[in-house]
Design a protein around this motif. Structure first.
Motif, PDB file in Angstrom:
ATOM      1  N   LEU A   1       0.808  -1.322  -0.086  1.00 25.03           N
ATOM      2  CA  LEU A   1      -0.052  -0.141  -0.074  1.00 25.03           C
ATOM      3  C   LEU A   1       0.876   1.184  -0.002  1.00 25.03           C
ATOM      4  CD1 LEU A   1      -3.062  -1.073   2.254  1.00 25.03           C
ATOM      5  CD2 LEU A   1      -2.807  -0.799  -0.157  1.00 25.03           C
TER       6      LEU A   1
ATOM      7  N   LYS B   1      -4.833   5.239  -9.965  1.00 20.97           N
ATOM      8  CA  LYS B   1      -4.839   5.034  -8.569  1.00 20.97           C
ATOM      9  C   LYS B   1      -5.963   3.864  -8.152  1.00 20.97           C
ATOM     10  CE  LYS B   1      -6.742   7.000  -4.129  1.00 20.97           C
ATOM     11  NZ  LYS B   1      -8.126   7.116  -3.736  1.00 20.97           N
ATOM     12  N   THR B   2      -6.916   4.010  -9.192  1.00 24.25           N
ATOM     13  CA  THR B   2      -7.880   2.932  -9.292  1.00 24.25           C
ATOM     14  C   THR B   2      -7.408   1.381  -9.606  1.00 24.25           C
ATOM     15  OG1 THR B   2      -9.524   4.245  -9.855  1.00 24.25           O
ATOM     16  CG2 THR B   2     -10.166   2.213 -10.154  1.00 24.25           C
TER      17      THR B   2
ATOM     18  N   GLU C   1      -5.129   0.217  -6.779  1.00 24.67           N
ATOM     19  CA  GLU C   1      -5.963  -0.492  -5.758  1.00 24.67           C
ATOM     20  C   GLU C   1      -6.554  -2.000  -6.066  1.00 24.67           C
ATOM     21  OE1 GLU C   1      -8.915   2.702  -5.294  1.00 24.67           O
ATOM     22  OE2 GLU C   1      -7.357   3.808  -3.804  1.00 24.67           O
TER      23      GLU C   1
ATOM     24  N   THR D   1      -3.597  -4.459  -5.873  1.00 27.87           N
ATOM     25  CA  THR D   1      -3.219  -4.657  -4.569  1.00 27.87           C
ATOM     26  C   THR D   1      -4.342  -5.924  -4.031  1.00 27.87           C
ATOM     27  OG1 THR D   1      -2.513  -2.602  -4.388  1.00 27.87           O
ATOM     28  CG2 THR D   1      -3.067  -3.775  -2.192  1.00 27.87           C
ATOM     29  N   THR D   2      -5.487  -5.790  -4.361  1.00 28.31           N
ATOM     30  CA  THR D   2      -6.579  -6.635  -3.971  1.00 28.31           C
ATOM     31  C   THR D   2      -6.180  -8.147  -4.623  1.00 28.31           C
ATOM     32  OG1 THR D   2      -8.144  -4.980  -3.740  1.00 28.31           O
ATOM     33  CG2 THR D   2      -9.005  -7.166  -3.973  1.00 28.31           C
TER      34      THR D   2
END
Length: 111
Positions: A13, A92-93, A96, A99-100
């Motif tokens: 993160l 950014k989207t 994220e 990362t998931t």
């Protein structure tokens, strides 16, 4: 497993919150190997995990500028502020979402 998941999240993160103003336009395109090496230098000590994370970040379609921003040497993970990410809204989207996926695919944790 929870400790590993938590530790990986703490490493991944902050990579999303990079320093603004880095010169990313003249930098060469990052390959999967380059990104993996940079992730390892930023704290992902397990090469297999870093390889997996790099593959997911690239597959998610984060721009080269966004990837360069995420691995910037100017970035200090201790000063990361998730609200002031140096990424475009699109990157950014994507970061994220990546990362998931990294948590699920690279750590084998349920999403």
């Amino acid at each position: 497993m929870r400790k590993t998941l938590f530790a990986a999240t703490l490493v991944i993160l902050p990579l999303l919150a990079a320093a603004c103003g880095s010169d990313t336009e003249s930098a060469p395109a990052l390959t999967e190997a380059d990104l993996s090496k940079a992730l390892q230098e930023k704290g992902l000590k397990d090469p297999a995990f870093a390889d997996c994370a790099a593959k997911v970040y690239l597959a998610e379609g984060i721009s080269q500028e966004g990837l360069q921003t995420m691995i910037s040497d100017e970035f200090d993970t201790r000063m990361a502020d998730p609200e002031t990410l140096g990424l475009s809204p699109e990157d950014k989207t994507k970061a994220e979402a990546a990362t998931t996926k990294i948590v699920g695919e690279c750590l084998g944790a349920p999403q």
